[in-house]
Design an enzyme around this catalytic site. Structure first.
Site: not given
Ligand code: MEV
Length: 440
Positions: A296, A85, A280
């Protein structure tokens, strides 16, 4: 419907590519060329990547960027970030610079405990089960010694094993809720191996436990697995400075800016729709470091969002206030990360990212990662409560739009210059490029 493919996993890589290209794509030869063009030039390195997973066809690139000038507890870091992004690395770098001249980021690891559970069913007397688990404790510890010896040498191991009665949630449901310290390893393999050993030991001990009176299968083990919810493996990152020092280059005075920032955080504490987007933004920073360091990100995402819900309502992970004229902005997140094991030695880019970070311990990596999350959140909110995010975002997105339209280097230079003083939008860029190509 066409027939399912048989024995796909036994095809060679070339056969798999050919099959996929022919079966599912409009231009099979172009597909084959594309997939092959993303192979590593060094066959040994390509094989390394091929063997990370199954049915590998090619590699899937993400840009690896770096956000320099992060002062974390007085040490200067350049933080590697793997993310697609635009604006994320730029925003992190901007926040790092801003806070670097205001005391930097302060972090604190609040715990490093990880969790795993053996889930089982038992329908007898709960007191008998309690007595059984107590009697089985020495065997549980002893029979897992082969697995824990190395970890104990490194200062880790099993910290607690407790019986949890979960019958209120589900009839007959109990668990062995276990806590582990895994030092610099993320620890998934260690924890899962210990848990599977606990399950084997429990079944064996149950067969001969007198309290169960020779019942065939007094308890039924269902599964043994670590939990990615790690509220006690948690880190805090904080920035603070006098309100007056918050004056922005956008002309907003420190007090107004601080008030608007705090209100933005309060909204994310009050409203789940906003909280999800707010968090987010935090994960933009966290995931980029987690991926660059070979950790992970699915585990981290799942654990972080569960933590954001711990009060029963999904809320902001960051907080802000003013205390005695000092603006404080902080974040607390659970992060189960590793700097040894897993991909850390295997993936050359991961190895490099860790080297750039000074080969941190797992707790240090927790601190760096939380800092990236806080920096990202600060960057997003400071844009949102002032000029909005689209101005900066579309500037960064300009290159993507130009690439998408196949702009040449000369066209890119001209249009980047033009859009320094004009509003970027997809249609404005397309229009301008068209004009440049057909001036008439
Ligand atoms: C975009 O990736 C992230 C933001 O939406 C975060 C936020 O709204 O706080 C800008």
């Amino acid at each position: 419907m066409t027939d399912p493919v048989q024995g796909f996993s036994r095809f060679t890589k070339e056969e798999k590519i050919r099959w996929i290209a022919r079966r599912y794509t409009a231009r099979p030869e172009a597909t084959e060329d594309l997939l092959q063009s993303y192979w590593h030039a060094d066959p040994a390195l390509q094989q390394l990547h091929d063997e990370f997973i199954e049915n590998t066809l090619s590699n899937f690139y993400l840009p690896l960027g770096v956000a320099p000038n992060f002062n974390i507890n007085g040490k200067l870091y350049a933080i590697p970030m793997a993310i697609e992004e635009s604006s994320v690395v730029a925003a992190a770098s901007k926040s790092a610079k801003f806070w670097g001249s205001r005391g930097g980021f302060k972090t604190q690891v609040l715990g490093t405990r990880k969790v795993g559970q053996v889930h089982f069913r038992y329908n007898g007397d709960p007191n008998t089960l309690k007595a059984f688990i107590e009697s089985a404790m020495p065997a549980l510890m002893q029979e897992s010694e082969g697995l824990t010896r190395n970890m104990e040498r490194r200062g880790g191991g099993i910290h607690a094993i407790a019986l949890r009665d979960k019958r209120q949630e589900l009839p007959g449901y109990y668990q062995l809720h276990c806590e582990f310290e895994t030092r610099d390893a993320m620890g998934a393999n260690f924890i899962n191996s210990c848990l599977e050993q606990f399950a084997t030991t429990l079944e064996k001990e149950a067969r001969t436990y007198p309290g169960f009176k020779g019942e065939e299968a007094p308890l039924e083990i269902l599964m043994s697995i670590l939990s990615n919810y790690v509220p006690d493996c948690r880190v805090r990152a904080t920035v603070s400075c006098p309100v007056a020092d918050l004056g922005q280059d956008n002309g907003m005075d420190g007090e107004t800016f601080a008030r608007r920032m705090i209100q933005a955080v309060k909204i994310a504490e009050a409203d789940p729709f906003r909280a999800v987007t707010h968090n987010k933004g935090i994960m933009n920073g966290i995931d980029a470091v987690v991926i660059a360091t070979g950790n992970d990100f699915r585990a981290v995402e799942a654990g972080v969002h569960a933590y954001a819900c711990r009060s029963g309502k999904y809320r902001s992970l960051s907080h802000a206030d003013i205390s005695e004229g000092e603006f404080r902005f902080w974040l607390e997140v659970p992060l189960a990360l590793g700097t040894v094991g897993g991909l850390t030695k295997l993936h050359p880019m991961v190895r490099l990212a860790l080297e750039i970070l000074g080969n941190p311990t797992a707790p240090e990596l927790m601190e760096i990662t939380a800092t990236a999350g806080l920096a990202q959140n600060y960057g997003a909110l400071s844009s949102l409560v002032t000029v909005g995010i689209q101005r900066g975002h579309m500037k960064m997105h300009l290159l993507n739009i130009l690439n998408e339209q196949g702009a040449s280097p000369e066209e890119k230079d001209l249009l980047i210059d033009y859009f320094k003083t004009h509003t970027v939008s997809h249609s404005a860029v397309t229009e301008r490029l068209k004009k440049l190509r057909n001036p008439g």
